[in-house]
Design a protein around this motif. Structure first.
Motif, PDB file in Angstrom:
ATOM      1  N   SER A  23     -12.724  -0.942  -1.982  1.00  0.00           N
ATOM      2  CA  SER A  23     -11.393  -0.726  -1.406  1.00  0.00           C
ATOM      3  C   SER A  23     -11.346   0.600  -0.658  1.00  0.00           C
ATOM      4  N   CYS A  24     -10.131   0.974  -0.249  1.00  0.00           N
ATOM      5  CA  CYS A  24      -9.931   2.248   0.440  1.00  0.00           C
ATOM      6  C   CYS A  24     -10.235   3.439  -0.471  1.00  0.00           C
ATOM      7  N   GLN A  25     -10.326   3.202  -1.770  1.00  0.00           N
ATOM      8  CA  GLN A  25     -10.662   4.291  -2.685  1.00  0.00           C
ATOM      9  C   GLN A  25     -12.099   4.770  -2.461  1.00  0.00           C
ATOM     10  N   TYR A  63      -8.906   7.296   0.309  1.00  0.00           N
ATOM     11  CA  TYR A  63      -7.610   7.161   0.984  1.00  0.00           C
ATOM     12  C   TYR A  63      -6.681   8.313   0.579  1.00  0.00           C
ATOM     13  N   SER A  87     -13.800  11.880  -1.837  1.00  0.00           N
ATOM     14  CA  SER A  87     -13.808  10.603  -2.549  1.00  0.00           C
ATOM     15  C   SER A  87     -14.865  10.609  -3.639  1.00  0.00           C
ATOM     16  N   HIS A  94      -9.278  -4.246  -6.263  1.00  0.00           N
ATOM     17  CA  HIS A  94      -8.166  -3.320  -6.010  1.00  0.00           C
ATOM     18  C   HIS A  94      -6.940  -4.077  -5.491  1.00  0.00           C
ATOM     19  N   HIS A 119      -3.993   1.965 -12.537  1.00  0.00           N
ATOM     20  CA  HIS A 119      -2.796   1.950 -11.691  1.00  0.00           C
ATOM     21  C   HIS A 119      -1.628   2.411 -12.554  1.00  0.00           C
ATOM     22  N   PHE A 149      -3.221  11.067  -9.877  1.00  0.00           N
ATOM     23  CA  PHE A 149      -2.813  10.243  -8.746  1.00  0.00           C
ATOM     24  C   PHE A 149      -2.138  11.079  -7.662  1.00  0.00           C
ATOM     25  N   ASP A 174       2.518   8.129  -5.396  1.00  0.00           N
ATOM     26  CA  ASP A 174       1.660   6.986  -5.074  1.00  0.00           C
ATOM     27  C   ASP A 174       0.994   6.509  -6.367  1.00  0.00           C
ATOM     28  N   HIS A 207      -3.224   5.173  -5.796  1.00  0.00           N
ATOM     29  CA  HIS A 207      -4.400   5.863  -5.266  1.00  0.00           C
ATOM     30  C   HIS A 207      -4.654   7.190  -5.980  1.00  0.00           C
ATOM     31  N   ASN A 232      -5.961  10.969  -6.764  1.00  0.00           N
ATOM     32  CA  ASN A 232      -6.022  12.223  -6.020  1.00  0.00           C
ATOM     33  C   ASN A 232      -7.423  12.821  -6.141  1.00  0.00           C
ATOM     34  N   HIS A 245     -10.820  11.514  -8.286  1.00  0.00           N
ATOM     35  CA  HIS A 245     -12.071  11.197  -7.609  1.00  0.00           C
ATOM     36  C   HIS A 245     -13.212  12.096  -8.072  1.00  0.00           C
TER      37      HIS A 245
END
Length: 263
Positions: A10-12, A16, A23, A73, A175, A216, A220, A223, A225, A229
């Motif tokens: 995913s964008c993770q 993102y 990341s 995701h 999440h 996070f 949001d 996703h 932070n 990551h």
């Protein structure tokens, strides 16, 4: 030593909402390089779980030394239409282009517009009712979304069977929104079970990240932070070093490989 890394997810995977280099994949690569490796990474992101299934046959998997797969995701998220979680996916062939993503361009995209805060009282009440319904249906093994995720993941891992010695499967990332959090937790169980049965290494992100604000992006719930990551990237490197993931010329006894989940 050169390592050709394949990243699908995913964008993770490209961070993102974060600056370049923050990341968990960036963190993982940085530690590989600090240990004396030269890394080339190809990203295929963002791609859905169904998209992964159609993408893999198009890729030269033999050319890669390590494969990071971070999937689920999108599918394990409370969507705009709650009823879609109760229905089977439509049978279709996704158009998947087997060309690595331009990560810098993706990072420059604007942030995704967030819906109404999930912390508001009305949303929490609605989430509670939805959760009760989902748990009831799942208790009979009849929740379409979980069944579809399980079936698709099983097929994906079967297609990767010959390369399982170099695959790290990440469980769906946590999440903060209640319904999505429950879906991700159930998805985590599915991923661990399927990976164990098919003898893949599985990295359990839920052992590191709690559904709390400190991990996070502000406002949001979906996703991570930079802190989240960083934590995953550093532990992923430790996991990589500890797991029996080896380069092809060293992999002589594939039938003796045993999948393992992070302690």
């Amino acid at each position: 030593m050169n390592i050709h890394l394949l990243v699908i997810g995913s964008c993770q995977t490209y961070g993102y909402g974060l600056a370049a280099g923050q990341s968990f994949v960036d963190q993982f690569i940085r530690r590989l390089e600090q240990s004396g490796q030269r890394v080339k990474a190809d990203y295929y992101a963002p791609v859905s779980l169904q998209g992964v299934r159609y993408l893999l046959p198009k890729l030269p998997l033999n050319q890669y030394d390590v494969i990071l797969l971070q999937a689920g995701h999108h599918e394990l998220t409370h969507s705009l239409s709650f009823t879609t979680l109760l229905k089977r996916w439509q049978t279709r062939t996704e158009l998947v282009i087997a060309v690595p993503a331009d990560i810098n361009a993706l990072r420059n995209l604007g942030p995704i517009a967030q819906r109404q805060s999930f912390s508001e009282a009305g949303n929490w009440l609605s989430a509670g009712l939805k959760l009760a319904l989902l748990k009831g249906i799942a208790g009979f093994g009849a929740l379409a979304r979980l069944n579809e995720v399980n079936s698709t993941l099983r097929n994906i891992l079967k297609s990767l069977r010959a390369h399982r010695h170099k695959v790290i499967l990440l469980t769906p990332l946590p999440h903060r929104e209640p319904v999505s959090r429950w879906l991700r937790n159930r998805g985590r169980e599915l991923f661990i079970r399927e990976a164990t049965q098919q003898e893949f290494s599985v990295f359990d992100t839920h052992m590191l990240i709690q559904p709390k604000e400190e991990f996070f992006i502000t406002d949001d719930p979906a996703h991570l932070n930079a802190v989240g990551h960083e934590l995953i990237g550093s532990r992923l490197f430790d996991f990589y070093r500890a797991e029996p993931i080896v380069l092809p010329d060293q992999f002589k006894y594939p039938d003796r490989f045993n999948g393992h989940r992070m302690p």
